[in-house]
Structures are given as structure tokens and as C-alpha cells.
Enzyme design. Structure first.
Site, short mmCIF file in Angstrom:
data_model
loop_
_atom_site.label_atom_id
_atom_site.label_comp_id
_atom_site.label_asym_id
_atom_site.label_seq_id
_atom_site.Cartn_x
_atom_site.Cartn_y
_atom_site.Cartn_z
N HIS A 302 0.94 -1.28 -0.07
CA HIS A 302 0.14 0.08 0.01
C HIS A 302 0.89 1.17 0.19
CE1 HIS A 302 -2.93 2.77 1.10
NE2 HIS A 302 -3.89 1.74 0.70
N ASP A 359 -7.98 -5.47 -0.11
CA ASP A 359 -8.32 -6.14 -1.34
C ASP A 359 -8.11 -7.59 -0.94
OD1 ASP A 359 -9.67 -4.26 -2.67
OD2 ASP A 359 -7.71 -3.46 -3.44
N1 CMC Z 1 4.17 -7.78 -4.88
C1 CMC Z 1 5.58 -7.51 -4.85
N2 CMC Z 1 6.27 -6.52 -4.81
C2 CMC Z 1 5.55 -5.25 -4.57
C3 CMC Z 1 4.20 -5.42 -4.51
C4 CMC Z 1 3.46 -6.57 -4.36
N3 CMC Z 1 2.10 -6.65 -4.34
N4 CMC Z 1 3.87 -3.98 -4.16
C5 CMC Z 1 5.06 -3.33 -3.90
N5 CMC Z 1 6.17 -4.02 -4.53
C6 CMC Z 1 7.44 -3.85 -4.33
C7 CMC Z 1 7.76 -3.00 -5.64
O1 CMC Z 1 8.24 -4.05 -6.46
C8 CMC Z 1 8.87 -2.06 -5.12
O2 CMC Z 1 10.18 -2.71 -5.06
P1 CMC Z 1 11.53 -2.36 -5.31
O3 CMC Z 1 11.85 -1.14 -4.24
O4 CMC Z 1 12.49 -3.25 -5.07
O5 CMC Z 1 11.57 -1.76 -6.55
C9 CMC Z 1 8.55 -1.61 -3.65
O6 CMC Z 1 7.71 -2.82 -3.30
C10 CMC Z 1 7.54 -0.47 -3.57
O7 CMC Z 1 6.77 -0.54 -4.39
P2 CMC Z 1 5.99 0.62 -5.19
O8 CMC Z 1 5.33 0.20 -6.40
O9 CMC Z 1 6.92 1.78 -5.32
O10 CMC Z 1 4.97 1.10 -4.28
P3 CMC Z 1 3.86 1.97 -4.55
O11 CMC Z 1 3.38 2.90 -3.41
O12 CMC Z 1 4.04 2.60 -5.62
O13 CMC Z 1 2.38 1.12 -4.82
C11 CMC Z 1 0.57 -0.33 -4.64
C12 CMC Z 1 1.53 0.66 -3.96
C13 CMC Z 1 -0.57 -0.72 -3.88
C14 CMC Z 1 0.22 -0.03 -6.11
C15 CMC Z 1 1.54 -1.58 -4.90
O14 CMC Z 1 1.95 -2.23 -3.66
C16 CMC Z 1 0.78 -2.74 -5.63
O15 CMC Z 1 1.04 -2.88 -6.86
N6 CMC Z 1 0.02 -3.68 -4.87
C17 CMC Z 1 -0.56 -4.86 -5.55
C18 CMC Z 1 -1.92 -4.35 -5.99
C19 CMC Z 1 -2.81 -4.04 -5.04
O16 CMC Z 1 -3.14 -4.92 -4.03
N7 CMC Z 1 -3.53 -2.79 -4.77
C20 CMC Z 1 -4.53 -2.43 -3.97
C21 CMC Z 1 -4.22 -1.61 -3.14
S1 CMC Z 1 -5.02 -1.20 -1.38
C22 CMC Z 1 -6.90 -0.69 -2.43
C23 CMC Z 1 -6.87 0.32 -3.09
O17 CMC Z 1 -5.99 1.30 -3.19
O18 CMC Z 1 -7.67 0.26 -3.82
#
Ligand code: CMC
Length: 424
Positions: A302, A359
């Protein structure tokens, strides 16, 4: 007032510091460009506050979520969704009279115009219900006055909240080829949605209390989440003075993506994939750690929560109870639990503070309720409408409101000459 100092190319600039009620600190850079010609660069807006808001407070480090000051755990225990809608939109909990009046309006505006039913004939049977919901919400602006008068806006808020659930249920009925079930005035908001989705003309349908209660809980937990992607979309669209229906339709589209609300559908698809692959969740855990694989654990991570998502904690407990109450033995729940346990002990997830989000468990519950996978995000959207409405309204009343218009750092070609080639 305290200030922050920025030294830019040897020149010292003083910027005001703003502090919120919970002591969150922000550096007000709105005068930065005028003072220096520089802008701030923040892809994904991870450090950018776009407004002052009095609706929802989140402390991602401590796992705190409050609507208008009320902790989510307390609302989840005792509030009905309609009360939470009122709270978010009006800023205070309703008195009994106010709640009765609000519920009456929501009930009596539940039907959609009969002509709008014809729109459903045009959609394909395989249409994703999020596409139907967003286009039908946008189409509400073709039926109701979209003036800036407070009376029209107040009534449109009621119309939107009341009719969205009818549109959602009709979208589901369309996808399975069943006749639409009309709303019933003696049912609550949540019971009406279940009735419209699951009743058929050939049988008597009693809304099971367990479904009604858990749907209420899900909607309460999804009702607002401050400046997330879809809410920011609603605000951005609304900032151009677009009407409520148009702004919320845009929010529905933003929610649909798999990184946002679409994740609940993707969680179940991911768990199914693991199940069909013999239940080997560790293989997928490893894949998620390989940045080159393009695979992420859906329902994990998140932007704001870096400890735990309080909504996921509530839903994890609810999932166990609902599955037991409904006598559902879902092998996907077992995989979900094992996956969560393994991820929480894994250095990759621990270092990056990746925890199950809302989720992760909501999908398991929707599935146990008999809601089809592609309707999951629609239910999320129905829950989030009061939040979108509250933000849209707050923005309109904000004396500092300006059209949303970020800047950029241009990295394209410098000026070059166009040489005509006399092409036709
Ligand atoms: N699985 C594996 N690695 C992950 C995941 C994941 N679900 N989420 C983040 N990471 C890693 C990412 O690859 C990055 O690694 P590195 O630092 O080595 O490059 C690090 O964690 C930081 O991730 P980020 O993409 O910079 O984080 P963000 O804040 O931009 O994204 C997110 C947040 C929710 C989009 C992301 O965690 C994600 O894609 N999660 C899976 C989709 C999901 O479950 N979304 C629902 C969110 S909660 C409800 C809502 O908002 O609707």
C-alpha cells in the site's frame, strides 16, 4: 507560523509550513515557482498534498484510519452504511430524524428512469460491470439537472447514491441474462442491493441477515480513504467544474485498475491460479520477488500503510466468521492464509513493508457471498461513492480551490526546424 528554508542554486527561499490537526507537516510550495521558476517533481504524488481536507485521517505508520474523527474499528462494529454516508457527506453523525429522512430519500430515489433501462440492451453480455457502472453514472447527467444550484446538487447526491446500487445490480442481471429485479421500498440499502442481485421472479427471496451484515461491513470499510487514485481523480475532474455524475464516473474508471480497486478481482484470480497449479504458493511468492517477472502479489502493499491496513485486519476476522456462518469451505482461503504467513516472514516483503491490504480478504468474502468475481470492484465502488461525493463537495466549498493542473519537467527534443517534404 513556522517556515522551511530551501537553498536553490545558492539562493535561500523561505516557504510556509502548514500543520494539520494530527500534527502532519507540509511545506507549502505554492509560491515556489513565482519565487524561483522551479517546480517540485514527485511522480505518483507520494509526497504531494493537493488539498486540506477534514474528511478522513490516515496514519499509515500506525495503521490508523478515521472517518470524520471516528476510528474505523468502532464504525465497523456498530454503524450502518447509510449512517456513514451521512457522516462523510455532512460531517457529523445524523440524529434519528436526520437518518430517517436520509434513508427515506435514498429509498425513494432507488429506481432508474425506465428509459435508462434501454441502455442495458446496448451493452454486450460480456461487458465488464465497471464499464457499465461508469457509463451509466455518467449518463445520469443526461436525465437530471446539472446546474450549480445547491438544491440540484443535494438531490443529485441522493440520486447518485440511491441509483448506483440499482445500476450495479442491473449490470449483474444483464451479464447472466436474467430479468431485472426492481428495488423494494421496505428494504434497507444493503438488503435492497442483495435483493436486486439475487432475487428471481419465480421464487421468494429473503435476504439472509448474514449477507446483509457483511455487505454493510464491506461498504463501511470502503467508504473513504482520503486522497487515493480514484478520489484524486474525482477531485481533479471536479476542479474543472465538471458535474457530480461526470466526476464520479471518472472516479469509477480510476478505481477499476488492478493496482487500485481492481485488485480484489485480481486477488481471487491469483489465488485460483495458485490452486489450479497444485497450491504451490511459494512459487508465486518467489515470482513476485523477481522484479523482471512483472508479477506482483495482488492484495499486498500500500502506498500509505507501512505497518498494517486496519481494514484488512477487520476483514480477515470477518472472512473466518462469514465462511463458517455460510458453511463455505473455500480452499482459496487456506491458500490465502498460507501465502500471507509466508510473505510476512519473507525478507523481501518485510524490508519493503508489504502487508495484506483491504483487497486481500474482501475477495474471499465476496466469493463466499456468491458474488461473481467481476462484480467485486463494483461493490467497492458502491462503498466508495459517499467518499467521492464528500470530497467533490468539500472541493467545491474550498475557498482555495483552483483547477487541478500539475506541471512537468520536459525531457523531449529541444526546438528543431520543420523541413517541409511536400508530402500529400
Ligand atoms: N508484490 C511484490 N512486490 C511489490 C508489491 C507486491 N504486491 N507491491 C510493491 N512491491 C515492491 C515494488 O516492486 C517495489 O520494490 P523495489 O523497491 O525493489 O522496486 C517496492 O515494493 C515499492 O513498491 P511501489 O510500487 O513503489 O509502491 P507504491 O506505493 O507505488 O504502490 C501499490 C502501491 C498498492 C500499487 C503496490 O503495492 C501494488 O502494486 N500492490 C498490488 C496491487 C494491490 O493490491 N492494490 C490494492 C491497493 S489497496 C486498495 C486500493 O487502493 O484500492
Amino acid at each position: 507560523m513556522s517556515t522551511a528554508k530551501l537553498i536553490l542554486e545558492g539562493r535561500e527561499l523561505e516557504l510556509p509550513v502548514v500543520v494539520g490537526t494530527e500534527n502532519e507537516t507540509g511545506i507549502d510550495i505554492s509560491s515556489l515557482r513565482a519565487k524561483s521558476m522551479a517546480i517540485t517533481l514527485d511522480p505518483g504524488y507520494g509526497n504531494t498534498g493537493a488539498c486540506r481536507s477534514a474528511i478522513t485521517f490516515i496514519d499509515g505508520e500506525k495503521g490508523i484510519l478515521r472517518y470524520r474523527g471516528y476510528p474505523i474499528e468502532e464504525l465497523a462494529r456498530g454503524a450502518r452504511f447509510t449512517e456513514v454516508c451521512y457522516l462523510l457527506i455532512h460531517g457529523h453523525l445524523p440524529s434519528q430524524d436526520e437518518l430517517d429522512g436520509f434513508r427515506h430519500l435514498l429509498t425513494y430515489h432507488s429506481m432508474i428512469h425506465e428509459d435508462m433501462k434501454k441502455f442495458f440492451e446496448g451493452y454486450s453480455h460480456s461487458a465488464h460491470p465497471m464499464a457499465i457502472l461508469s457509463s451509466m453514472v455518467s449518463a445520469l447527467s443526461t436525465y437530471y439537472p446539472i446546474t450549480a444550484s445547491d438544491a440540484d446538487i443535494d438531490l443529485n447526491i441522493i440520486r447518485l447514491l440511491a441509483k448506483a446500487k440499482t445500476i450495479a445490480a442491473f449490470a449483474y442481471k444483464k451479464s447472466i441474462g436474467q430479468p431485472f429485479s426492481y428495488p423494494k421500498n421496505d428494504l434497507s440499502y444493503t438488503a435492497n442491493l442483495l435483493h436486486m442481485m439475487f432475487s428471481v421472479p419465480t421464487e421468494q427471496y429473503e435476504v439472509p441477515a448474514v449477507l446483509d451484515d457483511v455487505l454493510n461491513l464491506l461498504l463501511v470499510l470502503h467508504a473513504d480513504h482520503e486522497q487515493n487514485c480514484s478520489t484524486s481523480t474525482v477531485r481533479l475532474v471536479g476542479s474543472s467544474d465538471a458535474n457530480l455524475f461526470a466526476s464520479v464516473a471518472a472516479g469509477i474508471c480510476a478505481l477499476w485498475g488492478r493496482l487500485h480497486g481492481g485488485a480484489n478481482q485480481n486477488v481471487i484470480e491469483m489465488l485460483k491460479m495458485m490452486h489450479d497449479d497444485g497450491g504451490d504458493f511459494r512459487k508465486y511468492l518467489d515470482k513476485a520477488k523477481d522484479s523482471g517477472s512483472g508479477f506482483r502479489l495482488m492484495g499486498f502493499g500500500h502506498r500509505v500503510y507501512k505497518n498494517f491496513d486496519p481494514r484488512a485486519t477487520i476483514l480477515k476476522e470477518a472472512a473466518d466468521k462469514v465462511l463458517s456462518d455460510l458453511h463455505v469451505d473455500d480452499p482459496l482461503l487456506e491458500i490465502a492464509k498460507n501465502l500471507e504467513e509466508a510473505a510476512l516472514e519473507d525478507d523481501y516483503f518485510v524490508e519493503r513493508k508489504l502487508y495484506p491490504n483491504v483487497d486481500f480478504y474482501s475477495g474471499i468474502i465476496y466469493r463466499a457471498m456468491g458474488i461473481p468475481t467481476d462484480m467485486f470492484t463494483v461493490i467497492f465502488a458502491l462503498g466508495r461513492i459517499p467518499g467521492w461525493v464528500a470530497h467533490w463537495k468539500e472541493l467545491r466549498q474550498d475557498p482555495d480551490r483552483r483547477i487541478g493542473r500539475p506541471r512537468q519537467i520536459y525531457v523531449g527534443e529541444p526546438q528543431r526546424a520543420f523541413v517541409p517534404m511536400n508530402r500529400r
